[in-house]
Design an enzyme around this catalytic site. Structure first.
Site, mmCIF file in Angstrom:
data_model
loop_
_atom_site.group_PDB
_atom_site.id
_atom_site.type_symbol
_atom_site.label_atom_id
_atom_site.label_comp_id
_atom_site.label_asym_id
_atom_site.label_seq_id
_atom_site.Cartn_x
_atom_site.Cartn_y
_atom_site.Cartn_z
ATOM 1 N N LEU A 184 -5.016 6.693 43.162
ATOM 2 C CA LEU A 184 -4.218 7.635 43.956
ATOM 3 C C LEU A 184 -4.887 9.013 43.966
ATOM 4 O O LEU A 184 -5.154 9.585 45.018
ATOM 5 C CB LEU A 184 -2.794 7.739 43.385
ATOM 6 C CG LEU A 184 -1.843 8.712 44.093
ATOM 7 C CD1 LEU A 184 -1.526 8.238 45.503
ATOM 8 C CD2 LEU A 184 -0.521 8.863 43.305
ATOM 9 N N GLU A 192 -0.043 11.396 35.665
ATOM 10 C CA GLU A 192 1.180 10.758 36.184
ATOM 11 C C GLU A 192 2.265 11.804 36.496
ATOM 12 O O GLU A 192 3.460 11.565 36.309
ATOM 13 C CB GLU A 192 1.675 9.656 35.251
ATOM 14 C CG GLU A 192 0.548 8.665 34.974
ATOM 15 C CD GLU A 192 0.984 7.248 34.785
ATOM 16 O OE1 GLU A 192 2.097 6.891 35.181
ATOM 17 O OE2 GLU A 192 0.172 6.479 34.228
ATOM 18 N N GLY A 250 -4.137 16.072 43.803
ATOM 19 C CA GLY A 250 -3.508 15.765 42.527
ATOM 20 C C GLY A 250 -2.003 15.714 42.687
ATOM 21 O O GLY A 250 -1.438 14.693 43.084
ATOM 22 N N TRP A 263 -10.474 10.730 38.196
ATOM 23 C CA TRP A 263 -9.680 10.570 36.964
ATOM 24 C C TRP A 263 -9.012 9.199 36.912
ATOM 25 O O TRP A 263 -7.833 9.104 36.573
ATOM 26 C CB TRP A 263 -8.580 11.648 36.835
ATOM 27 C CG TRP A 263 -9.017 13.053 37.049
ATOM 28 C CD1 TRP A 263 -8.561 13.911 37.998
ATOM 29 C CD2 TRP A 263 -9.988 13.785 36.286
ATOM 30 N NE1 TRP A 263 -9.196 15.122 37.876
ATOM 31 C CE2 TRP A 263 -10.076 15.071 36.835
ATOM 32 C CE3 TRP A 263 -10.811 13.456 35.201
ATOM 33 C CZ2 TRP A 263 -10.933 16.043 36.353
ATOM 34 C CZ3 TRP A 263 -11.664 14.424 34.714
ATOM 35 C CH2 TRP A 263 -11.707 15.691 35.283
ATOM 36 N N ASP A 283 7.245 5.687 38.928
ATOM 37 C CA ASP A 283 8.528 5.538 38.219
ATOM 38 C C ASP A 283 8.357 4.658 36.979
ATOM 39 O O ASP A 283 9.021 4.847 35.964
ATOM 40 C CB ASP A 283 9.582 4.892 39.133
ATOM 41 C CG ASP A 283 10.273 5.924 40.018
ATOM 42 O OD1 ASP A 283 10.142 7.126 39.757
ATOM 43 O OD2 ASP A 283 10.949 5.495 40.977
ATOM 44 N N THR A 293 2.404 16.285 36.517
ATOM 45 C CA THR A 293 2.436 17.349 35.502
ATOM 46 C C THR A 293 3.889 17.623 35.074
ATOM 47 O O THR A 293 4.842 17.233 35.769
ATOM 48 C CB THR A 293 1.865 18.656 36.096
ATOM 49 O OG1 THR A 293 2.656 19.005 37.237
ATOM 50 C CG2 THR A 293 0.410 18.498 36.517
HETATM 51 N N1 COS Z 1 10.388 5.540 44.802
HETATM 52 C C1 COS Z 1 10.308 5.140 46.106
HETATM 53 N N2 COS Z 1 10.202 6.013 47.126
HETATM 54 C C2 COS Z 1 10.181 7.319 46.847
HETATM 55 C C3 COS Z 1 10.265 7.800 45.520
HETATM 56 C C4 COS Z 1 10.379 6.856 44.491
HETATM 57 N N3 COS Z 1 10.456 7.258 43.210
HETATM 58 N N4 COS Z 1 10.215 9.156 45.549
HETATM 59 C C5 COS Z 1 10.097 9.506 46.831
HETATM 60 N N5 COS Z 1 10.085 8.404 47.614
HETATM 61 C C6 COS Z 1 10.026 8.365 49.067
HETATM 62 C C7 COS Z 1 11.168 9.152 49.660
HETATM 63 O O1 COS Z 1 12.319 8.341 49.808
HETATM 64 C C8 COS Z 1 10.623 9.594 50.987
HETATM 65 O O2 COS Z 1 10.739 8.521 51.893
HETATM 66 P P1 COS Z 1 10.897 8.777 53.501
HETATM 67 O O3 COS Z 1 9.560 9.081 54.022
HETATM 68 O O4 COS Z 1 11.405 7.466 53.999
HETATM 69 O O5 COS Z 1 11.860 9.898 53.676
HETATM 70 C C9 COS Z 1 9.146 9.790 50.692
HETATM 71 O O6 COS Z 1 8.837 9.019 49.529
HETATM 72 C C10 COS Z 1 8.777 11.245 50.464
HETATM 73 O O7 COS Z 1 9.499 11.654 49.312
HETATM 74 P P2 COS Z 1 9.634 13.157 48.841
HETATM 75 O O8 COS Z 1 10.222 13.944 49.961
HETATM 76 O O9 COS Z 1 10.300 13.168 47.519
HETATM 77 O O10 COS Z 1 8.147 13.626 48.656
HETATM 78 P P3 COS Z 1 7.723 15.099 48.356
HETATM 79 O O11 COS Z 1 6.525 15.307 49.168
HETATM 80 O O12 COS Z 1 8.821 16.046 48.503
HETATM 81 O O13 COS Z 1 7.391 15.099 46.795
HETATM 82 C C11 COS Z 1 6.058 14.715 44.880
HETATM 83 C C12 COS Z 1 6.485 14.297 46.293
HETATM 84 C C13 COS Z 1 5.458 16.098 44.730
HETATM 85 C C14 COS Z 1 7.242 14.555 43.935
HETATM 86 C C15 COS Z 1 4.997 13.679 44.643
HETATM 87 O O14 COS Z 1 3.928 13.925 45.531
HETATM 88 C C16 COS Z 1 4.544 13.583 43.255
HETATM 89 O O15 COS Z 1 5.171 12.933 42.432
HETATM 90 N N6 COS Z 1 3.366 14.217 42.949
HETATM 91 C C17 COS Z 1 2.711 14.025 41.690
HETATM 92 C C18 COS Z 1 1.720 12.945 41.854
HETATM 93 C C19 COS Z 1 1.307 12.353 40.565
HETATM 94 O O16 COS Z 1 2.121 12.058 39.720
HETATM 95 N N7 COS Z 1 0.007 12.158 40.430
HETATM 96 C C20 COS Z 1 -0.531 11.547 39.297
HETATM 97 C C21 COS Z 1 -1.224 10.294 39.743
HETATM 98 S S1 COS Z 1 -1.439 9.090 38.504
HETATM 99 S S2 COS Z 1 -2.622 9.882 37.202
#
Ligand code: COS
Length: 386
Positions: free
Chosen positions: A125, A363, A131, A156, A240, A365
């Site tokens: 990803l 995963e 990031g 990474w 999740d 921050t």
């Molecule tokens: N499970 C399933 N679907 C999800 C979800 C989840 N936990 N969280 C969000 N979604 C879906 C939403 O329902 C939404 O769907 P629609 O397009 O149908 O409306 C879509 O994804 C967008 O969701 P959201 O509006 O929450 O996205 P944002 O852009 O507001 O926020 C964040 C996204 C910033 C929370 C996200 O990009 C994130 O978690 N970033 C960190 C990334 C990360 O952890 N990277 C590490 C990689 S592994 S080392």
């Protein structure tokens, strides 16, 4: 409310503890010192059924519930975070995504090999410029006759140099933003796919970390997992599970810090008394105990919700935020209890301190977890200021 584990869960916990003490702990320091990704030990983890523990039995998994999964991840995390990372990536990020989103053919093709450790998987990803803003993928997937051509770079990536399959997220139509993303199961021996080891990490020296390059990698249609446009949801649902696993691993670091500190404080004498009899040392031990318990209970609550099939994104972020920060606090306090001895790798606390540092970064921050929690609590999106 029932805080007791079932007989089966207790057994899983005990056998994971025994396995960790017998197989993982004795190798952890040398693997860390030598920057050695211990594939033999990975094989032993697989043999125990710890890779793909939550995968249904029909696909070669152990079919465990999420609370049991947390118990074994905690134990491995107490032993060695590099090996815990293998379990988390393989099981939570890769296997659980295939279980939830894969076609029957994809499940049959990959899950049995992932569960036996015959194949390792990695989760592609993160990119050099992507990031926290995970939707903003620069990797592109272009439709061809009967397949896709994927080009881009990933950064990474745990187990990237050893994986046989990479779960790659790519943009199919930038105009669609996160709704244009797609997920692909890319065999890593496909032409145009290459990897490079990342050196110089602060911790997790026994873990394999890579950058990936995809140079016009051609895959057939059956590599696409889920539908075009579902890539972001797939990534978020994988996280999740992944964040849950990281949190459980950090409970192991908290517990390991506590156990090492209690043992050392009872044995080490100053002023003709064991240092554990001093109030200020006991205060540090009490802080570790409280944070360990709190982190564990938050993980179990998230696991309980997952086992019931109920929404758990917020509770998972709470557990991940708290447990990773608690892991840092506990390993920091443990070094303080150990004094100079905690500053070298004779005791595990020095490694805990370095290894845990990445857990508030990868995963998602701590800041991303707070934004997810804050949004759930207020209904207001503070992720991107308008
Ligand atoms: N499970 C399933 N679907 C999800 C979800 C989840 N936990 N969280 C969000 N979604 C879906 C939403 O329902 C939404 O769907 P629609 O397009 O149908 O409306 C879509 O994804 C967008 O969701 P959201 O509006 O929450 O996205 P944002 O852009 O507001 O926020 C964040 C996204 C910033 C929370 C996200 O990009 C994130 O978690 N970033 C960190 C990334 C990360 O952890 N990277 C590490 C990689 S592994 S080392």
């Amino acid at each position: 409310m029932d805080f007791d584990l079932s007989d089966e869960q207790q057994l899983i916990r005990e056998s994971a503890r025994e396995f960790t003490d017998k197989e993982v702990v004795p190798r952890a320091r040398e693997n860390d010192r030598n920057h050695h990704f211990d594939t033999e030990l990975v094989g032993k983890l697989a043999h125990q059924g710890y890779l793909g523990a939550i995968v249904p039995k029909e696909y070669g998994g152990a079919g465990l519930d999420y609370v049991s999964y947390a118990l074994l991840v905690e134990e491995i995390g107490r032993g060695c975070s590099a090996m815990r990372t293998v379990v988390s990536v393989q099981t939570s990020l890769v296997c659980s995504s295939i279980v939830r989103w894969g076609s029957e053919e994809q499940k049959q093709r990959w899950l049995p090999d992932l569960c036996t450790g015959e194949a390792l998987g990695c989760f592609g990803l993160t990119e050099p410029d992507t990031g926290s803003d995970a939707a903003n993928q620069k990797t592109r997937a272009r439709k061809t006759d009967g397949g896709w051509t994927i080009s881009g770079a990933k950064m990474w990536i745990s187990m990237g140099n050893h994986a046989k399959v990479a779960l790659i997220f790519a943009q199919t139509d930038p105009e669609l933003k996160h709704r244009g993303l797609a997920a692909f199961l890319v065999p890593t021996d496909t032409k145009g796919f290459s990897t490079q080891e990342i050196h110089g990490k602060m911790g997790l020296h026994g873990s394999d970390t890579a950058s990936l390059a995809l140079d016009d990698v051609e895959v057939s249609d059956d590599a696409l997992m889920g539908e075009v446009g579902e890539g972001f949801k797939i990534a978020m649902s994988a996280l999740d599970s992944g964040r849950y696993s990281v949190a459980a691993g950090c409970v192991g670091i908290c517990q390991g810090s506590l156990e090492a500190s209690v043992a050392y404080a009872k044995e080490r004498e100053q002023f003709d008394r064991p240092i554990g009899s001093f109030q200020l040392v006991q205060a540090m031990i009490a802080d570790m105990r409280v944070q360990t318990d709190a982190a564990r209970l938050l993980v179990w609550r998230a696991g309980y919700l997952k086992d019931q099939g109920r929404p758990s994104t917020t509770e998972t972020s709470i557990a991940k935020l708290y447990a990773t920060e608690a892991g840092q606090n506990c390993s920091h306090l443990a070094i303080q209890v150990h004094g100079g001895s905690g500053y070298v790798d004779d005791h595990p606390v020095e490694r805990y301190y370095r290894d845990v540092r990445v857990t508030t970064l990868y995963e998602g921050t701590s800041q991303i977890q707070k934004l997810i929690i804050g949004r759930a609590e207020t209904g207001l999106n503070a992720l991107v200021p308008s």
